[in-house]
Design an enzyme around this catalytic site. Structure first.
Site, PDB file in Angstrom:
ATOM      1  N   LEU A   1      46.808  17.733  -3.976  1.00  0.00           N
ATOM      2  CA  LEU A   1      47.289  18.200  -5.276  1.00  0.00           C
ATOM      3  C   LEU A   1      46.582  17.488  -6.412  1.00  0.00           C
ATOM      4  O   LEU A   1      46.147  18.109  -7.379  1.00  0.00           O
ATOM      5  CB  LEU A   1      48.797  17.975  -5.390  1.00  0.00           C
ATOM      6  CG  LEU A   1      49.640  18.924  -4.552  1.00  0.00           C
ATOM      7  CD1 LEU A   1      51.116  18.623  -4.767  1.00  0.00           C
ATOM      8  CD2 LEU A   1      49.349  20.367  -4.926  1.00  0.00           C
ATOM      9  N   ALA A   2      46.453  16.161  -6.306  1.00  0.00           N
ATOM     10  CA  ALA A   2      45.843  15.415  -7.399  1.00  0.00           C
ATOM     11  C   ALA A   2      44.357  15.777  -7.520  1.00  0.00           C
ATOM     12  O   ALA A   2      43.877  16.093  -8.621  1.00  0.00           O
ATOM     13  CB  ALA A   2      46.013  13.914  -7.171  1.00  0.00           C
TER      14      ALA A   2
ATOM     15  N   HIS B   1      61.502   7.280   5.047  1.00  0.00           N
ATOM     16  CA  HIS B   1      62.293   8.479   4.759  1.00  0.00           C
ATOM     17  C   HIS B   1      63.441   8.597   5.749  1.00  0.00           C
ATOM     18  O   HIS B   1      63.228   8.478   6.958  1.00  0.00           O
ATOM     19  CB  HIS B   1      61.379   9.706   4.865  1.00  0.00           C
ATOM     20  CG  HIS B   1      61.981  10.931   4.276  1.00  0.00           C
ATOM     21  ND1 HIS B   1      63.056  11.571   4.837  1.00  0.00           N
ATOM     22  CD2 HIS B   1      61.655  11.641   3.168  1.00  0.00           C
ATOM     23  CE1 HIS B   1      63.361  12.622   4.093  1.00  0.00           C
ATOM     24  NE2 HIS B   1      62.533  12.686   3.085  1.00  0.00           N
TER      25      HIS B   1
ATOM     26  N   ARG C   1      66.655   7.566  -0.894  1.00  0.00           N
ATOM     27  CA  ARG C   1      66.052   7.410   0.424  1.00  0.00           C
ATOM     28  C   ARG C   1      66.169   6.021   1.013  1.00  0.00           C
ATOM     29  O   ARG C   1      66.494   5.857   2.182  1.00  0.00           O
ATOM     30  CB  ARG C   1      64.574   7.770   0.327  1.00  0.00           C
ATOM     31  CG  ARG C   1      64.417   9.211   0.028  1.00  0.00           C
ATOM     32  CD  ARG C   1      62.987   9.611  -0.085  1.00  0.00           C
ATOM     33  NE  ARG C   1      62.969  11.063  -0.161  1.00  0.00           N
ATOM     34  CZ  ARG C   1      61.885  11.783  -0.358  1.00  0.00           C
ATOM     35  NH1 ARG C   1      60.725  11.188  -0.509  1.00  0.00           N
ATOM     36  NH2 ARG C   1      61.956  13.075  -0.420  1.00  0.00           N
TER      37      ARG C   1
HETATM   38  C1  LIG Z   1      55.907  15.496   5.589  1.00  0.00           C
HETATM   39  C2  LIG Z   1      55.865  15.202   4.124  1.00  0.00           C
HETATM   40  C3  LIG Z   1      56.676  15.912   3.253  1.00  0.00           C
HETATM   41  C4  LIG Z   1      56.635  15.653   1.881  1.00  0.00           C
HETATM   42  N1  LIG Z   1      57.463  16.373   1.057  1.00  0.00           N
HETATM   43  C5  LIG Z   1      57.415  16.143  -0.269  1.00  0.00           C
HETATM   44  C6  LIG Z   1      58.233  16.901  -1.163  1.00  0.00           C
HETATM   45  O1  LIG Z   1      58.995  17.776  -0.757  1.00  0.00           O
HETATM   46  N2  LIG Z   1      58.135  16.662  -2.487  1.00  0.00           N
HETATM   47  C7  LIG Z   1      57.289  15.716  -2.987  1.00  0.00           C
HETATM   48  O2  LIG Z   1      57.242  15.564  -4.193  1.00  0.00           O
HETATM   49  N3  LIG Z   1      56.511  14.988  -2.159  1.00  0.00           N
HETATM   50  C8  LIG Z   1      56.551  15.174  -0.827  1.00  0.00           C
HETATM   51  N4  LIG Z   1      55.748  14.418   0.005  1.00  0.00           N
HETATM   52  C9  LIG Z   1      54.774  13.493  -0.565  1.00  0.00           C
HETATM   53  C10 LIG Z   1      53.581  14.257  -1.088  1.00  0.00           C
HETATM   54  O3  LIG Z   1      53.297  15.350  -0.247  1.00  0.00           O
HETATM   55  C11 LIG Z   1      52.321  13.415  -1.182  1.00  0.00           C
HETATM   56  O4  LIG Z   1      52.604  12.202  -1.773  1.00  0.00           O
HETATM   57  C12 LIG Z   1      51.285  14.109  -2.041  1.00  0.00           C
HETATM   58  O5  LIG Z   1      51.099  15.432  -1.620  1.00  0.00           O
HETATM   59  C13 LIG Z   1      49.977  13.363  -2.037  1.00  0.00           C
HETATM   60  O6  LIG Z   1      48.999  14.135  -2.708  1.00  0.00           O
HETATM   61  P1  LIG Z   1      47.579  13.536  -3.047  1.00  0.00           P
HETATM   62  O7  LIG Z   1      46.849  14.602  -3.763  1.00  0.00           O
HETATM   63  O8  LIG Z   1      47.747  12.240  -3.716  1.00  0.00           O
HETATM   64  O9  LIG Z   1      46.909  13.226  -1.632  1.00  0.00           O
HETATM   65  P2  LIG Z   1      46.671  14.114  -0.313  1.00  0.00           P
HETATM   66  O10 LIG Z   1      47.250  15.452  -0.392  1.00  0.00           O
HETATM   67  O11 LIG Z   1      47.052  13.232   0.827  1.00  0.00           O
HETATM   68  O12 LIG Z   1      45.116  14.340  -0.293  1.00  0.00           O
HETATM   69  C14 LIG Z   1      44.212  13.342   0.033  1.00  0.00           C
HETATM   70  C15 LIG Z   1      42.834  13.930  -0.009  1.00  0.00           C
HETATM   71  O13 LIG Z   1      41.888  12.894   0.012  1.00  0.00           O
HETATM   72  C16 LIG Z   1      40.915  13.142   0.974  1.00  0.00           C
HETATM   73  N5  LIG Z   1      40.447  11.832   1.419  1.00  0.00           N
HETATM   74  C17 LIG Z   1      41.177  10.729   1.730  1.00  0.00           C
HETATM   75  N6  LIG Z   1      40.387   9.696   2.045  1.00  0.00           N
HETATM   76  C18 LIG Z   1      39.126  10.148   1.932  1.00  0.00           C
HETATM   77  C19 LIG Z   1      37.861   9.559   2.133  1.00  0.00           C
HETATM   78  N7  LIG Z   1      37.721   8.290   2.506  1.00  0.00           N
HETATM   79  N8  LIG Z   1      36.765  10.335   1.945  1.00  0.00           N
HETATM   80  C20 LIG Z   1      36.864  11.642   1.566  1.00  0.00           C
HETATM   81  N9  LIG Z   1      38.052  12.233   1.359  1.00  0.00           N
HETATM   82  C21 LIG Z   1      39.160  11.502   1.535  1.00  0.00           C
HETATM   83  C22 LIG Z   1      41.568  14.000   2.014  1.00  0.00           C
HETATM   84  O14 LIG Z   1      40.602  14.763   2.699  1.00  0.00           O
HETATM   85  C23 LIG Z   1      42.473  14.854   1.138  1.00  0.00           C
HETATM   86  O15 LIG Z   1      41.732  15.935   0.632  1.00  0.00           O
HETATM   87  C24 LIG Z   1      55.793  14.664   1.388  1.00  0.00           C
HETATM   88  C25 LIG Z   1      54.977  13.942   2.255  1.00  0.00           C
HETATM   89  C26 LIG Z   1      55.045  14.172   3.618  1.00  0.00           C
HETATM   90  C27 LIG Z   1      54.275  13.300   4.536  1.00  0.00           C
END
Ligand SMILES: Cc1cc2nc3c(=O)[nH]c(=O)nc-3n(C[C@H](O)[C@H](O)[C@H](O)COP(=O)(O)OP(=O)(O)OC[C@H]3O[C@@H](n4cnc5c(N)ncnc54)[C@H](O)[C@@H]3O)c2cc1C
Ligand code: SF4
Ligand code: FES
Lengths: 258, 651
Positions: free
Chosen positions: B56-57, B279, B343
């Protein structure tokens, strides 16, 4: 309490790279808990292979919750295995029996070249989305979310289509290697919504034509729906075809002048 | 490693400046936006921005920056941006829309988040998060996210833990999937237009700092093993959390800390690593082949009732245990929040119930989450409409039908509040290097409320970074930046190649997974739901020898020139080891209990967390010194100008 399955034989496709011919190899599994998932069984096998100094079997997976669409195994000739509406990663060993031989292959489709062992390249799906699978809504300036009410059945139908996880089982199951179920799910998700109307005709045109560049043609076998872990309905293909025909016949320039 | 080194660490009070704009809380963000430097639209294409991660970010940041006109390169180790772990989020996303007129407001969401985080988050950032939350929902609906609707066609909401209003937007049990598809589609559009270059199956293995600025990154192509450099004016890490340090967690199998950790080793401070979220509602471990744990959405606690038998050694099946013999412990202990207690509190209560011998299930390692009352009250159809897909998922995994028998749940590692330290602009301590989403530490303090991570990821990517990056880039216009032939890039590449070659060369006897499992056990036992000084000291004495063994006895089969998942894993486990040591040190130094960090020594008579605001109302930001056991602890004092520090009570 967990029971154990014994004496399984896995026949697994090994291929060292895109240009290698590849072949099946057999691996015995002496015992595995029926609580284990199918992929956990492969984890156990890989640990054994590493112990023996052999290279682990490459397979794609990530969430192991049936949502990311990464896992992709042909199990005994069925995409995602024997359990309907279930991705490979959610399949558990309790669906199998002791003594069974299980054949494990990668997705087979011209548009999905094999990278190594059981892992394929599904980038062609991304090309279809890049061609038109979006609503042009640049960041900022969106109207209030409740400005346009969406009837619940419409939102629900859009969501039914949007549930597609992009796994490619539909393509793997199709005798023609067609991607109509995937593409129609992507088209319908957006074409059903009021927000998607402005680009409805250009979207379907661009996506269908990009699909045709990469994938085979649909001849209504319906194998895709049976293999789909999200039970995406064939109705969406009908909807896409209708929209595509309309888009082709519409003189959109004329409409714009009205 | 000498134990005395650990306990006598000097708390160096280097004050970090978060650059929060002055003025009343509600005006800070507007003040920032009107004061910041701008890059003229025609000049934006002269700047290259690297975004690592497409969750998402990352997807929202990359799409928005490309729309503005910057040249953007996106890197992800996944095959497609759509597979990022964000896809797995189930429950929902918060926003202070107050569509239901139940008293919600920006201020209330702000307050709930600060309180939920046990007063360990930064007010300025959290207020901004609450402000932009409303824009996120507008943006996502415009992009075609099919959120749940009421019959009149307006958006539906549900409630989540830690809040007394209904402010959570959702799309069945797949909110993360739908939001990520929305953001991915915006990104795909920019890729199609040629404004973004996508590097998939490509992993960041180092960041490069030249003359005090981040100059770019070094990546490894997972298909060919090729190590390459990429230069840019600014780099954004959106690489997710480090919950997989525990081995078993609800995170996707590939989630890892490598990107953040490698940045840390190049000078980015790592903040509050000990703040991890356990959790409360996950499916308990079934056996020892278990590779990950599955979350059951917290939204289930809207209608499910949590209980355990009153009697130790209870043997009757759930439906034969009469009401009088059941302990609905959350309703009993926290009457006003009941089953929706936050939580950390719910998790600890479950642990205590199981530890007291009243656990349920074949391994006695769970508590019940019971829907029978809801089914009686609402009818099976309504329950099915609300949770149908979650019930199915449970049945697939546990082999039991939750319409007939209560679910069994137990806490598991889920989310990490700690992460790279960032200032108000989301910049790390390395100029030009930003961190967003779960990878940073910024908004959730010591505990994150449900449905707030999706909100934060999208807030950072859509509504914060596109502004703050311009402020950094503007003065760099027409100034040359170091190219990938710069000696620092070349040195970093050589180092990375050497590191991966070394994993192959060790030729020991244990696989990366074996080490990961052992590491995870230590972290879970001593730095999990409950921590003690003794336990942490023990972990800190066990980790260095195990890490040494990893370096001597690792076995990676296969080669470095084709796709090799064992080799990828080795690199990730290496970084988890180093992080694990830092987590334990952070937990040891924080001599208080707050949110997800519960130190058994610091609790009140009723067993609730006891903060020490006098000594610990600060962020601990760790500085790399060449060895995680000797990292330096810097602090950022937290000023509470708007909210009074209070005991966090959910009674
Ligand atoms: C099962 C589950 C359910 C959840 N439910 C909820 C919910 O209902 N509501 C809520 O608000 N939050 C929820 N969360 C938390 C939330 O989903 C995450 O905190 C959030 O989506 C993280 O988003 P992000 O964009 O920071 O990272 P991520 O979506 O984890 O993306 C990380 C990205 O970085 C890339 N990446 C990582 N390391 C490297 C590297 N070294 N080199 C190249 N690429 C790399 C990956 O390929 C990926 O594209 C949940 C989490 C889990 C585990
Ligand atoms: S339509 Fe079904 S089978 Fe095809 S990609 Fe989508 S989820 Fe997979
Ligand atoms: S691993 Fe994610 S769907 Fe199977």
């Amino acid at each position: 309490m967990s029971n154990h399955l014994t004496n399984l034989t896995l026949k697994i496709w090994r291929q060292s790279g895109p240009n290698d011919k590849g072949a099946f190899e057999s691996y015995p599994i002496a015992s595995i808990s029926d609580e284990a998932s199918f992929l956990e069984m492969l984890d156990v096998l890989n640990e054994q292979l590493i112990d023996q100094g052999r290279e682990a079997i490459v397979f794609d997976h990530d969430c192991r919750e049936g949502i990311c669409g990464t896992c992709s195994l042909m199990i005994d000739g069925q995409a995602h295995g024997p359990q309907r509406g279930t991705a490979t990663c959610q399949l558990h060993m309790r669906k199998f029996q002791s003594g069974q031989e299980i054949v494990i292959e990668p997705w087979r489709a011209t548009a999905f070249p094999i990278i190594k062992d059981l892992m394929v390249d599904r980038a062609a799906f991304d090309r279809i989305v890049e061609a038109g699978g979006f609503i042009t809504a640049p960041t900022g300036g969106a109207p209030d979310a409740n400005l346009i009410p969406i009837a619940k059945p419409v939102a629900d139908a859009s969501m039914d289509a949007a549930e597609c996880i992009g796994c490619g089982a539909c393509v793997a199951a199709c005798p023609n290697g067609a991607a109509n179920l995937f593409t129609s799910a992507k088209v319908s998700h957006l074409n059903l919504l009021p927000q998607g109307q402005a680009e409805r005709w250009s979207r379907v045109e661009a996506m269908v034509e990009t699909m045709d560049e990469h994938f085979g043609s649909c001849t209504n076998h319906g194998e895709c729906e049976a293999a789909c872990p999200k039970n995406i309905s064939l109705d969406f293909i009908a909807m896409m075809n209708k929209d595509y025909r309309k888009a082709k016949f519409k003189n959109r320039k004329l409409i714009a002048q009205i | 490693m000498n134990m005395t080194d650990i306990t006598t660490t000097d708390m160096t009070r280097t004050q970090l400046n978060a650059k929060i704009p002055a003025g009343p809380i509600a005006e800070k963000w507007d003040t920032y936006k009107s004061d910041m430097k701008l890059v003229n639209p025609n000049n934006k294409r002269k700047f290259k921005v690297i975004v690592v991660g497409s969750g998402l970010a990352g997807a929202s940041a990359a799409a928005s920056l490309a729309e503005l006109g910057y040249q953007v390169d996106v890197f992800t180790f996944h095959d497609s941006p759509r597979r990022a772990h964000s896809i797995a989020a189930q429950g929902g996303i918060n926003a202070a829309k107050n569509y239901h007129g139940d008293g919600d407001s920006i201020h209330r969401l702000f307050y709930d988040t600060i309180k939920g985080g046990d007063f360990r988050a930064r007010e300025g950032n959290v207020y901004r998060l609450a402000q932009v939350s409303v824009d996120i929902i507008d943006q996502m609906v415009a992009q075609g996210v099919p959120f749940a609707r009421e019959y009149g066609g307006l958006l539906d909401n549900r409630s989540f833990g830690g809040a007394q209003v209904s402010r959570t937007f959702y799309a069945r049990g797949q909110t993360g999937q739908q939001l990520l598809l929305g953001a991915y589609q915006q990104l795909a559009r920019q890729i199609g237009l040629g404004n973004v270059r996508l590097f998939n199956r490509s992993e960041l293995v180092d960041t490069v700092v030249i003359d005090g600025r981040c100059a770019g990154i070094v990546t490894r192509d997972l298909q060919t093993g090729a190590v390459e450099s990429h230069a840019a004016h600014a780099t954004v890490l959106c690489t997710g959390g480090y919950g997989n340090v525990f081995f078993l967690s609800t995170n996707a199998m590939q989630c890892n800390v490598t990107a953040a950790w490698r940045a840390h080793r190049r000078g980015a401070y790592f903040a509050n690593p000990c703040y991890t979220q356990i959790h409360p509602t996950c499916i308990p471990q079934a056996d020892d082949t278990q590779s990950k744990l599955t979350l059951m959405s917290e939204s289930l606690r809207n209608d499910g009732r949590v209980w355990v038998p009153k009697n130790v050694g209870e043997t009757r099946p759930a439906d034969q245990i009469p009401e009088d013999d059941r302990d609905y412990y959350l309703e009993r202990l926290y009457p006003s929040f009941g089953n929706l207690a936050p939580r950390d509190i719910s998790s600890r209560a479950a642990k205590r119930a199981v530890d007291s011998g009243r656990g349920v299930g074949p391994l006695k390692n769970g508590v019940y989450l019971d829907f029978s009352a809801a089914i009686k009250r609402l009818g099976k159809d309504v329950v099915q409409e609300r949770y149908g897909n979650l019930f199915e998922m449970y049945e697939r995994i546990a082999g039991e039908n939750p319409y007939d028998v209560p679910m069994r749940i137990y806490p598991a590692s889920h989310y990490t509040m700690g992460g790279l330290w960032v200032d108000y602009e989301l910049m790390t301590t390395v100029p030009g290097l930003y961190a967003a989403g779960e990878a940073n530490f910024s908004d959730h303090g010591a505990n994150r409320l449900g449905a707030s991570a999706l909100m934060q990821g999208l807030a950072d990517g859509y509504f914060v970074l596109p502004y703050t990056i311009g402020n950094y880039l503007a003065p760099m216009l027409n100034k040359p930046i170091p190219g990938t032939d710069h000696p620092e890039f070349v040195a970093a590449e050589t180092e990375a190649r050497g590191r991966y070659q070394q994993y192959l060369n060790i030729k020991g006897t244990r696989s990366p997974d074996w080490f990961h499992r052992e590491l995870g056990k230590i972290i879970w036992d001593y730095c999990g739901m409950e921590r003690t000084e003794e336990g942490l000291q023990k972990a800190l004495s066990e980790l260095p020898p195990l890490y040494e063994e990893f370096q001597k006895d690792l076995r990676v089969t296969g080669d470095g020139e084709s796709l090799n998942q064992t080799l990828e894993k080795a690199g990730r486990v290496d970084d988890f080891f180093q992080l694990g040591m830092l987590m334990c040190r952070d937990a040891l130094e924080r001599k208080e209990s707050c949110g997800g960090h519960f130190r058994a020594e610091y609790q009140d008579d009723e067993g609730e967390a006891q903060r020490d605001d006098e000594h610990f109302a600060h962020v601990a930001a760790w500085e790399w010194t060449g060895d995680p056991m000797r990292a330096t602890r810097n602090v950022e004092e937290l000023d509470f100008e708007t909210i009074h520090l209070a005991k966090r009570s959910y009674k």
